[in-house]
Design a protein around this motif. Sequence first.
Motif, PDB file in Angstrom:
ATOM      1  N   ILE A  56       0.838  -1.200   0.000  1.00 29.95           N
ATOM      2  CA  ILE A  56       0.000   0.000   0.000  1.00 29.95           C
ATOM      3  C   ILE A  56       0.876   1.254   0.000  1.00 29.95           C
ATOM      4  O   ILE A  56       0.570   2.233  -0.688  1.00 29.95           O
ATOM      5  CB  ILE A  56      -0.979  -0.012   1.185  1.00 29.95           C
ATOM      6  N   LEU A  57       1.977   1.239   0.740  1.00 26.60           N
ATOM      7  CA  LEU A  57       2.894   2.376   0.720  1.00 26.60           C
ATOM      8  C   LEU A  57       3.482   2.572  -0.672  1.00 26.60           C
ATOM      9  O   LEU A  57       3.625   3.701  -1.148  1.00 26.60           O
ATOM     10  CB  LEU A  57       4.013   2.175   1.738  1.00 26.60           C
ATOM     11  N   ARG A  58       3.805   1.471  -1.334  1.00 32.53           N
ATOM     12  CA  ARG A  58       4.334   1.559  -2.706  1.00 32.53           C
ATOM     13  C   ARG A  58       3.292   2.093  -3.678  1.00 32.53           C
ATOM     14  O   ARG A  58       3.625   2.829  -4.600  1.00 32.53           O
ATOM     15  CB  ARG A  58       4.830   0.190  -3.167  1.00 32.53           C
ATOM     16  N   VAL A  83       1.977   9.163  -6.492  1.00 28.03           N
ATOM     17  CA  VAL A  83       2.645  10.466  -6.421  1.00 28.03           C
ATOM     18  C   VAL A  83       3.588  10.634  -7.609  1.00 28.03           C
ATOM     19  O   VAL A  83       3.653  11.708  -8.217  1.00 28.03           O
ATOM     20  CB  VAL A  83       3.382  10.641  -5.079  1.00 28.03           C
ATOM     21  N   GLU A  84       4.291   9.567  -7.974  1.00 32.77           N
ATOM     22  CA  GLU A  84       5.234   9.646  -9.102  1.00 32.77           C
ATOM     23  C   GLU A  84       4.527   9.872 -10.433  1.00 32.77           C
ATOM     24  O   GLU A  84       4.984  10.668 -11.244  1.00 32.77           O
ATOM     25  CB  GLU A  84       6.083   8.378  -9.170  1.00 32.77           C
ATOM     26  N   ASP A 129       0.806  14.479  -7.609  1.00 36.28           N
ATOM     27  CA  ASP A 129      -0.284  14.954  -6.755  1.00 36.28           C
ATOM     28  C   ASP A 129       0.304  15.577  -5.486  1.00 36.28           C
ATOM     29  O   ASP A 129       0.829  14.876  -4.634  1.00 36.28           O
ATOM     30  CB  ASP A 129      -1.188  13.769  -6.404  1.00 36.28           C
ATOM     31  N   PRO A 130       0.225  16.911  -5.348  1.00 37.28           N
ATOM     32  CA  PRO A 130       0.855  17.551  -4.186  1.00 37.28           C
ATOM     33  C   PRO A 130       0.141  17.246  -2.875  1.00 37.28           C
ATOM     34  O   PRO A 130       0.766  17.294  -1.815  1.00 37.28           O
ATOM     35  CB  PRO A 130       0.767  19.042  -4.511  1.00 37.28           C
ATOM     36  N   LEU A 131      -1.134  16.913  -2.925  1.00 35.73           N
ATOM     37  CA  LEU A 131      -1.878  16.634  -1.700  1.00 35.73           C
ATOM     38  C   LEU A 131      -1.523  15.263  -1.139  1.00 35.73           C
ATOM     39  O   LEU A 131      -1.238  15.128   0.056  1.00 35.73           O
ATOM     40  CB  LEU A 131      -3.378  16.756  -1.964  1.00 35.73           C
ATOM     41  N   VAL A 132      -1.507  14.254  -1.980  1.00 35.18           N
ATOM     42  CA  VAL A 132      -1.109  12.914  -1.521  1.00 35.18           C
ATOM     43  C   VAL A 132       0.375  12.922  -1.160  1.00 35.18           C
ATOM     44  O   VAL A 132       0.785  12.271  -0.199  1.00 35.18           O
ATOM     45  CB  VAL A 132      -1.443  11.843  -2.580  1.00 35.18           C
TER      46      VAL A 132
END
Length: 153
Positions: free
Chosen positions: A35-37, A43-44, A48-51
């Motif tokens: 889930i972290l990946r 994001v990559e 997405d600046p919020l995530v």
Amino acid sequence: PRNVFDCPFSAESHPASILLDFQKFYPKPYVPTLILRMRQWWVEISADPLVAAAARGDDLLHGEFVWFGCFAWLELIFEFPVFILGVRGSWNGSRSIYVLMLAYDASTATTVLPCIVYFLQEHLNMTRKTREKNGNGDRQRVRLGNFQIFSSV
């Protein structure tokens, strides 16, 4: 009658909420690496600046992203459970669920619009900085996801 639009939307949006949006609420030691990946992958590919702020561990209830932190809590406490009730009620043909779904729709529209405006503003700021750095002040077309906008900022 069953609402054929709620179930496909739920199939797409609820896993994203559980896997991405709600990660900030999970105890860190118990979040699976997969889930972290997934969050890092998102994001990559999206920038997405919020995530990304949540992934960095920014305090989303203070500072620049306080509004986003409030929206995340609203999604967890109100929107997510109400949507599940709405899909269930719609599946069972309940007309009484429409009032609750109207409240859900108003809430999600209210929370999504500031996010879209934030993304557009961030993108325009990055575009302006790039053009200032390169000395290009011409009007240009900017592609943001599926949206194309013309920028002269």
